[in-house]
Write an enzyme that holds these catalytic residues in place. Structure first.
Site, PDB file in Angstrom:
ATOM      1  N   GLU A  38       0.818  -1.239   0.029  1.00  0.00           N
ATOM      2  CA  GLU A  38      -0.018  -0.047   0.047  1.00  0.00           C
ATOM      3  C   GLU A  38       0.991   1.385   0.006  1.00  0.00           C
ATOM      4  OE1 GLU A  38      -2.215   2.880  -0.304  1.00  0.00           O
ATOM      5  OE2 GLU A  38      -3.253   0.623  -0.393  1.00  0.00           O
ATOM      6  N   LEU A  42      -3.547   2.207   5.159  1.00  0.00           N
ATOM      7  CA  LEU A  42      -4.069   0.957   5.451  1.00  0.00           C
ATOM      8  C   LEU A  42      -5.563   1.187   5.381  1.00  0.00           C
ATOM      9  CD1 LEU A  42      -4.028  -2.293   5.579  1.00  0.00           C
ATOM     10  CD2 LEU A  42      -3.669  -1.984   7.905  1.00  0.00           C
ATOM     11  N   GLY A 147      -7.967   0.032  -6.379  1.00  0.00           N
ATOM     12  CA  GLY A 147      -8.991   0.710  -5.891  1.00  0.00           C
ATOM     13  C   GLY A 147      -9.471   1.842  -6.943  1.00  0.00           C
ATOM     14  N   ILE A 186     -22.962   9.635  -3.849  1.00  0.00           N
ATOM     15  CA  ILE A 186     -22.061  10.903  -3.261  1.00  0.00           C
ATOM     16  C   ILE A 186     -22.920  12.041  -3.401  1.00  0.00           C
ATOM     17  CG2 ILE A 186     -19.891  11.966  -3.415  1.00  0.00           C
ATOM     18  CD1 ILE A 186     -18.348   9.351  -4.724  1.00  0.00           C
ATOM     19  N   GLU A 206     -28.000  16.941 -12.399  1.00  0.00           N
ATOM     20  CA  GLU A 206     -27.949  15.543 -12.726  1.00  0.00           C
ATOM     21  C   GLU A 206     -28.478  15.448 -14.241  1.00  0.00           C
ATOM     22  OE1 GLU A 206     -27.151  12.337 -13.820  1.00  0.00           O
ATOM     23  OE2 GLU A 206     -26.927  12.317 -11.360  1.00  0.00           O
ATOM     24  N   LEU A 318     -18.532  -0.454  -4.507  1.00  0.00           N
ATOM     25  CA  LEU A 318     -19.101  -0.718  -2.865  1.00  0.00           C
ATOM     26  C   LEU A 318     -17.935  -1.193  -2.191  1.00  0.00           C
ATOM     27  CD1 LEU A 318     -22.855  -1.816  -3.511  1.00  0.00           C
ATOM     28  CD2 LEU A 318     -21.859   0.639  -2.953  1.00  0.00           C
ATOM     29  N   HIS A 444     -42.089  -5.897  17.936  1.00  0.00           N
ATOM     30  CA  HIS A 444     -42.715  -4.872  17.727  1.00  0.00           C
ATOM     31  C   HIS A 444     -42.730  -3.995  18.991  1.00  0.00           C
ATOM     32  CE1 HIS A 444     -46.487  -2.364  17.274  1.00  0.00           C
ATOM     33  NE2 HIS A 444     -46.916  -2.664  18.708  1.00  0.00           N
TER      34      HIS A 444
END
Length: 467
Positions: A38, A42, A147, A186, A206, A318, A444
């Site tokens: 990495e 981490l 990633g 996001i 959008e 995800l 309940h």
């Protein structure tokens, strides 16, 4: 770095995010000798710059909304101010605590953690560059888990008042009138938290016809109604032509000439695979627009012995998908023969207010796959659920089933419904029929009862619901 000087391992993993560290921990558990490479920290994006810090701020936003709701139940509360430094400190404390715990886990499992920039330089070799020089790690099996990164649009260079999600998490003030480019997960989450924290106006732009356009259309429309009620503005179906910034603010021009002005622009148009200059293609790995193409059944790439997990593999981006894929590959390498991961069975949660959750097929997808007349659905309104009334939330639970068969999709919207997604994913992944769920006893008063009520109705015996 561990004391050992050997560079030969059973598995070398490139990337210490959700997919990479899960593969390392599970592989070590199965007796494999693991090296985990990495270049940053981490835990990756999810822990440090994504899921965890964003949800910490959303929790602060939930608390900020409490005074407005309190007056309706007889409490006189006021929100005097937002201490941004303290809020960011809270977020960082959560991240730091989880980071230390993860570091301890990796160390205790005797995973060799290698810090530095890793690159695939051979069919069985990862070369790692660090301040101490270059080190070559070889293994029979390699797992690529490098990633993703925040994407932007042509002509919109991040920096200054143009933010990506990582910069937005460090912003030293609450924006007064931010513009958000992108109405996906996001975008709607940041719109929610900024509105809760006192932004005077929030505008989402959008280009697709709906917010959270990957969700069942009924969920998207419900979120749009909720955001209108919250005073969050949005423009749908028109793409952005250009964006400009100066010392005082930003200006966004749409393709139809509409102009929005604000103090910051959050670019939330998705994440791209972090695969550039890592040597993947040079080793014969088949790629598509930066994504690594892996066998859906095995997650092995076109290069034998090299696997890929997480955001670099086409599909849902995800953290918990990458996490499970990491475990799957480690078990496959370890001879465990795990069942392949079915993409539609992965739960999807958006932690805005109201929250959105789904697993399985949307009604449209179900009809496309099973046939227009082979599908039926039912929506149970949370207005009939006692706990939801106590919480003051509207919304619904929608079940989609194959006629005479199993439930193939669960979709929901409402405050705190993320807590219902555990049962929802069991229903879909275990191919439960409505009759199976209807026979279960739900505590309940709880929001879980709404799942049971929807199942009762779909099984043909509604009690509190209308047939």
């Amino acid at each position: 770095m561990a004391d050992t000087t050997t560079d030969q391992f059973d598995v070398v993993i490139l990337g210490g995010g959700s997919g990479g560290y899960a593969a390392a921990l599970r592989g070590a558990q199965l007796g494999q000798k693991i090296a985990l490479v990495e270049k940053d920290q981490l835990g990756g994006t999810c822990l440090h710059r994504g899921c965890v810090p964003t949800k910490a701020l959303l929790h602060v936003g939930e608390l900020a909304d409490a005074p407005a709701e309190a007056s309706e139940v007889g409490l006189d509360l006021t929100l005097n101010a937002v201490d941004v430094d303290k809020m960011l400190g809270f977020k960082d404390k959560i991240v730091s605590r989880l980071h230390k715990g993860l570091q301890g886990l990796v160390k205790s499992r005797k995973v060799e953690y290698v810090e530095g920039f890793g690159r695939l330089t051979g069919p069985k070799t990862i070369s790692v560059e660090s301040e101490g020089g270059t080190r070559e790690l070889t293994a029979e099996n390699i797992i690529l888990a490098s990633g993703s990164y925040s994407k932007t649009l042509p002509g919109i260079d991040l920096g200054g008042r143009f933010l990506d999600s990582e910069a937005a998490l460090q912003l030293p003030e609450v924006p007064k009138n931010p513009i958000i480019l992108g109405g996906g997960v996001i975008g709607v989450e940041f719109a929610s938290v900024w509105k809760s924290l006192g932004a005077e106006s929030v505008t989402i732009v959008e280009g697709l016809p709906h917010l959270v356009a990957n969700e069942d259309e009924s969920i998207s429309k419900a979120l749009e109604r909720a955001y209108k009620k919250r005073g969050i503005t949005f423009s749908l179906g028109i793409f952005t032509e250009k964006a400009e910034q100066d010392d005082d603010g930003v200006k966004v021009t749409l393709a139809d000439g509409t102009v929005f002005e604000g103090d910051y622009l959050l670019v939330a148009v998705g994440r791209g695979p972090a695969t550039a200059d890592l040597g993947y293609e040079q080793q014969g790995i088949e790629m598509d627009r930066g994504f690594v193409l892996a066998n859906k059944e095995t997650l092995e790439t076109s290069a034998p012995g090299i696997y890929a997990v997480g955001d670099i593999v086409p599909g849902l981006q995800l953290a918990h998908r990458g996490f499970q894929q990491g475990i799957f590959v480690a078990e496959r390498i370890g001879g465990q023969n795990p069942a392949p991961i079915i993409e539609s069975g992965i739960p999807r949660i958006t932690y805005c207010e109201p929250q959105v959750g789904s697993v399985g097929l949307s009604e449209k997808q179900a009809k496309e796959q099973l046939g227009e007349d082979a599908v039926e659905s039912y929506e149970y309104n949370l207005g009939g659920n006692g706990k939801s009334q106590i919480l003051g939330t509207t919304g619904f639970i929608k079940l989609v089933r194959e006629k005479g068969g199993a439930i193939v999709g669960v979709h929901m919207i409402g405050s705190r419904i993320s807590e219902l997604m555990g049962e929802a994913q069991l229903i879909v992944n275990w191919e439960a029929h409505p009759e199976d769920v209807a026979s279960l006893i739900h505590g309940h008063p709880s929001q879980h009862e709404a799942v049971g009520e929807a199942a009762l109705a779909l099984a043909g015996k509604p009690l509190h619901a209308h047939a």
